[in-house]
Every structure is written in structure tokens, then in C-alpha cells.
Design a protein around this motif. Structure first.
Motif, PDB file in Angstrom:
ATOM      1  N   THR A  56       0.811  -1.216   0.000  1.00 42.09           N
ATOM      2  CA  THR A  56       0.000   0.000   0.000  1.00 42.09           C
ATOM      3  C   THR A  56       0.846   1.268   0.000  1.00 42.09           C
ATOM      4  N   SER A  57       2.099   1.167   0.448  1.00 43.25           N
ATOM      5  CA  SER A  57       2.996   2.317   0.454  1.00 43.25           C
ATOM      6  C   SER A  57       4.437   1.814   0.465  1.00 43.25           C
ATOM      7  N   LEU A  58       5.301   2.537  -0.225  1.00 43.70           N
ATOM      8  CA  LEU A  58       6.710   2.158  -0.279  1.00 43.70           C
ATOM      9  C   LEU A  58       7.530   2.845   0.806  1.00 43.70           C
ATOM     10  N   SER A  59       6.858   3.612   1.653  1.00 48.05           N
ATOM     11  CA  SER A  59       7.551   4.262   2.760  1.00 48.05           C
ATOM     12  C   SER A  59       6.821   3.967   4.063  1.00 48.05           C
ATOM     13  N   LEU A  60       7.560   4.059   5.140  1.00 49.98           N
ATOM     14  CA  LEU A  60       6.992   3.814   6.466  1.00 49.98           C
ATOM     15  C   LEU A  60       6.371   5.103   7.002  1.00 49.98           C
ATOM     16  N   PRO A  61       5.527   5.004   8.035  1.00 49.54           N
ATOM     17  CA  PRO A  61       4.913   6.213   8.598  1.00 49.54           C
ATOM     18  C   PRO A  61       5.978   7.221   9.041  1.00 49.54           C
ATOM     19  N   PRO A  62       5.659   8.508   8.994  1.00 50.83           N
ATOM     20  CA  PRO A  62       6.612   9.543   9.416  1.00 50.83           C
ATOM     21  C   PRO A  62       7.117   9.282  10.843  1.00 50.83           C
ATOM     22  N   GLY A  63       8.394   9.487  11.038  1.00 46.09           N
ATOM     23  CA  GLY A  63       8.993   9.305  12.358  1.00 46.09           C
ATOM     24  C   GLY A  63       9.413   7.883  12.665  1.00 46.09           C
ATOM     25  N   SER A  64       9.229   6.964  11.737  1.00 42.07           N
ATOM     26  CA  SER A  64       9.602   5.566  11.970  1.00 42.07           C
ATOM     27  C   SER A  64      11.116   5.430  12.064  1.00 42.07           C
ATOM     28  N   ARG A  65      11.536   4.559  12.937  1.00 44.83           N
ATOM     29  CA  ARG A  65      12.963   4.265  13.102  1.00 44.83           C
ATOM     30  C   ARG A  65      13.199   2.773  12.940  1.00 44.83           C
ATOM     31  N   LEU A  66      12.532   2.197  11.962  1.00 40.64           N
ATOM     32  CA  LEU A  66      12.596   0.753  11.787  1.00 40.64           C
ATOM     33  C   LEU A  66      13.546   0.319  10.676  1.00 40.64           C
ATOM     34  N   GLY A  67      14.174   1.255  10.009  1.00 43.73           N
ATOM     35  CA  GLY A  67      15.041   0.881   8.897  1.00 43.73           C
ATOM     36  C   GLY A  67      14.232   0.756   7.621  1.00 43.73           C
ATOM     37  N   PHE A  68      14.569  -0.245   6.800  1.00 46.00           N
ATOM     38  CA  PHE A  68      13.905  -0.414   5.516  1.00 46.00           C
ATOM     39  C   PHE A  68      12.603  -1.190   5.694  1.00 46.00           C
ATOM     40  N   GLY A  69      11.538  -0.717   5.058  1.00 51.07           N
ATOM     41  CA  GLY A  69      10.268  -1.412   5.133  1.00 51.07           C
ATOM     42  C   GLY A  69       9.237  -0.805   4.204  1.00 51.07           C
ATOM     43  N   VAL A  70       8.086  -1.452   4.145  1.00 51.36           N
ATOM     44  CA  VAL A  70       6.960  -1.002   3.340  1.00 51.36           C
ATOM     45  C   VAL A  70       5.687  -1.176   4.159  1.00 51.36           C
ATOM     46  N   MET A  71       4.624  -0.572   3.683  1.00 46.34           N
ATOM     47  CA  MET A  71       3.308  -0.782   4.272  1.00 46.34           C
ATOM     48  C   MET A  71       2.567  -1.771   3.381  1.00 46.34           C
ATOM     49  N   ALA A  72       1.827  -2.696   3.997  1.00 49.91           N
ATOM     50  CA  ALA A  72       1.094  -3.690   3.224  1.00 49.91           C
ATOM     51  C   ALA A  72      -0.219  -4.011   3.918  1.00 49.91           C
ATOM     52  N   ARG A  73      -1.187  -4.449   3.131  1.00 53.14           N
ATOM     53  CA  ARG A  73      -2.490  -4.854   3.655  1.00 53.14           C
ATOM     54  C   ARG A  73      -2.569  -6.373   3.599  1.00 53.14           C
ATOM     55  N   ILE A  74      -2.851  -6.972   4.746  1.00 47.42           N
ATOM     56  CA  ILE A  74      -3.014  -8.423   4.866  1.00 47.42           C
ATOM     57  C   ILE A  74      -4.396  -8.659   5.476  1.00 47.42           C
TER      58      ILE A  74
END
Length: 171
Positions: free
Chosen positions: A85-103
Motif C-alpha cells: 500500500t505504500s513504499l515508505s513507512l509512517p513519518p517518524g519511523s525508526r525501523l530501517g527499511f520497510g513497506v506498508m502492506a495490507r493483509i
């Protein structure tokens, strides 16, 4: 999540002490009563009170419900179909590399720990791509409005595009 952080901190502290004093016996694991006592002590701290408030809030309940929906897939390490759903994480995230997805109708943060050689394949993901993901863990924290799935295996169109490489010398 926070109790796990507290316990992890204790474990790492014990490891450091073991390395410094190899002649001492290793400490016994905590009994159920000792763990409960430590948990009660932590719940009385400011962090514990804030976590309990978050847990009871609508936002916390939503995150916990979403995490529970995929618990069986996580435990069995089975495929979960996800849509990016998004190629970026929510603003302020400190999780490194990731994406948003719907499951299964809920949004999740999919977090990766890729090696440099794996980044190109992960950067090829696009919004609305359907992927199959496997994971051994889902976590959550009051800072995030979504459960965090640790991506360990991902395939797109039947082809593996990511497989977590175990760390050298450990897990």
C-alpha cells in the motif's frame, strides 16, 4: 512489547556479566512468580502505565486485534498474501527499511533487514504489488499505529525476492 524489552535488557545485562566473570555460575532462570513480580514492578513505572493506557485505547486495541489476526500464520511460518500500500513507512519511523502492506484487510508495517545485495530486489516492489510473505514475528509499540511484521521471506509472482540471511555467529 515493552515487557519483552525489559526482559531482553536483563538477558543482555546477564550476558555481559557472564563475559566479565566466567568463573561464576550462570543465574537460574526466573520462576513464574519472579517474572510476575518483575512485571508488576514494571507496570507501576511511567512506561508501564503509559503502555497499559495505550493497550486499553481504541488505537491500541486495533493494533492488538490486527496482530492477533495473523498469529496463526506467524506461529506456523506459513504464507500470507499481502498487497503493498505504500513504499515508505509512517513519518517518524525508526525501523530501517520497510513497506506498508495490507493483509486480510488490515494494514501492517513490513520491516526488512536486508543485505546490500538484496536491496535491488526489494526496491523493485511497487504499490499494489501482490506478494506472499512469511514471518516468525509480529510486534507492536505505542509509537506505531500498525503492527510490525518482520519480513523473513517474500515472493512475488512465484519468485523469491527476499529471504532473510541469518546474522553471522547467532540468530
Amino acid at each position: 512489547m515493552l515487557p519483552l524489552v525489559v526482559v531482553s535488557g536483563l538477558v543482555f545485562a546477564n550476558l555481559k556479566i557472564k563475559n566479565e566473570t566466567t568463573n561464576k555460575l550462570s543465574p537460574k532462570p526466573l520462576s513464574v512468580a519472579e517474572r510476575k513480580a518483575q512485571m508488576k514492578k514494571w507496570e507501576a513505572t511511567a512506561d508501564g502505565v503509559n503502555y497499559k493506557k495505550w493497550e486499553a485505547s481504541p488505537k491500541g486495541k486495533k493494533v492488538l486485534t490486527s496482530a492477533a489476526k495473523i498469529k496463526n500464520h506467524i506461529s506456523a511460518f506459513t504464507n500470507m498474501e499481502a498487497v503493498i500500500t505504500s513504499l515508505s513507512l509512517p513519518p517518524g519511523s525508526r525501523l530501517g527499511f520497510g513497506v506498508m502492506a495490507r493483509i486480510n484487510g488490515d494494514d501492517y508495517i513490513i520491516n526488512f533487514e536486508p543485505e546490500k545485495s538484496q536491496l535491488e530486489q526489494l526496491h523493485s516492489l511497487k504499490v499494489n504489488d501482490k506478494i506472499m510473505i512469511k514471518s516468525h514475528s509480529v510486534s507492536y509499540a505505542p509509537k506505531y499505529s500498525y503492527p510490525i511484521v518482520s519480513g523473513e521471506y517474500v515472493e512475488r509472482d512465484g519468485k523469491e525476492i527476499f529471504k532473510r540471511i541469518p546474522r553471522k555467529g547467532g540468530c
